[in-house]
Write an enzyme that holds these catalytic residues in place. Structure first.
Site: not given
Length: 271
Positions: A33, A49, A51, A65, A79, A161, A198, A201
């Site tokens: 995330t 994001d 995903r 999110k 998380g 992340s 990342d 994400s």
């Protein structure tokens, strides 16, 4: 022998024996995330994001999110999706009852205290890393809340992340007393950096702009990572492509029970 403290390796032989017998040791699961927040002159901009992943598989491309806490408070979650959604939903419900009881607007520090106390009670077993932002009578506020219950208060924050990529953008371009458009552009660039640097994400960029007396959630604010090619004829998967692990036959109810119809005339005569 006297125990003088330090590391204990008593379980190393046990773990080696279990692995030799075919037991697979548990591994830490990586969650992906990028969530951020920035304070500007008169409000807060949150970004995330879209995903949702499970290990190396993308499960959802448009996951939301950014969670509602109160009309003037929103929260980004990183998380475990179930933990973030249920934690923010519980606190949102508690704040609604608090507003009905007091007749006053919810304050950001109240939401922060409730989140910290709940997460600390579970000692980190609730995998919810949160970016909490809002505007109340005391002005704009921005906090990060960690799964163990600790928190930070900063003018710009990143978590998840992809947070390092986003923080690199923030530390390069942040300035005090930004305008709303400058803050939205900075959040967009930070989330985009997380998406493209990342693997956990991806998807689109969602924003939430909170000002005194007004809140706007911008779903799909930017779609930098759209799919470029789609097969014109679509995809056809023949029967049997996916293996069937087990089959269970459930006997229909009509084969196990006798159903009798009683006419309305007969019912009337009996009564």
């Amino acid at each position: 022998m006297e125990n003088r403290g330090g590391f204990s390796f008593d379980n190393c032989l046990r773990n080696a024996m279990l692995e030799s017998n075919g037991y697979t040791a548990p591994r830490a699961l990586k969650t992906g995330t990028t969530i951020v927040g920035v304070i500007f002159d008169g409000g807060v901009v949150l970004g995330a994001d879209t995903r949702a992943t499970s290990d190396k598989t993308v499960f959802e491309k448009r996951c939301q999110k950014i969670h509602y806490i109160a009309p003037n408070i929103y929260c980004c979650g990183a998380g475990t999706a179930a933990d973030t959604e249920n934690t923010t939903g519980l606190i949102s419900s508690d704040l609604e009852l608090h507003r009905l009881s007091t007749g006053r607007e919810s304050r950001v520090v109240t939401a922060l205290t409730m989140l910290k106390q709940m997460l600390f009670k579970y000692q980190g077993y609730i995998s919810a890393a949160l970016v909490l932002g809002g505007v109340d009578i005391n002005g704009p506020h921005l906090y990060t809340v960690y799964p163990h219950g600790s928190s930070d208060s900063l003018p710009y924050v990143t978590m998840g992340s992809g947070s390092l990529a986003a923080m690199a953008v923030f530390e390069s371009n942040y300035k005090d007393a930004m305008t709303e458009e400058e803050a939205k552009q900075l959040v967009y660039e930070g989330i985009s950096a997380g998406i493209f640097n990342d693997l956990g994400s991806g998807g689109n960029v969602d924003l939430c702009v909170i000002k005194r007396g007004h809140t706007e959630v911008l779903r799909g604010y930017a779609k930098d990572n759209e799919r470029l090619f789609r097969r014109p004829g679509g995809y056809v998967f023949p029967s049997g492509t996916t293996g069937v692990l087990s089959k269970t036959y459930v006997q229909p109810l009509k084969d196990t029970a006798v159903i009798e119809e009683i006419s309305s005339t007969a019912t009337a005569m009996e009564s």
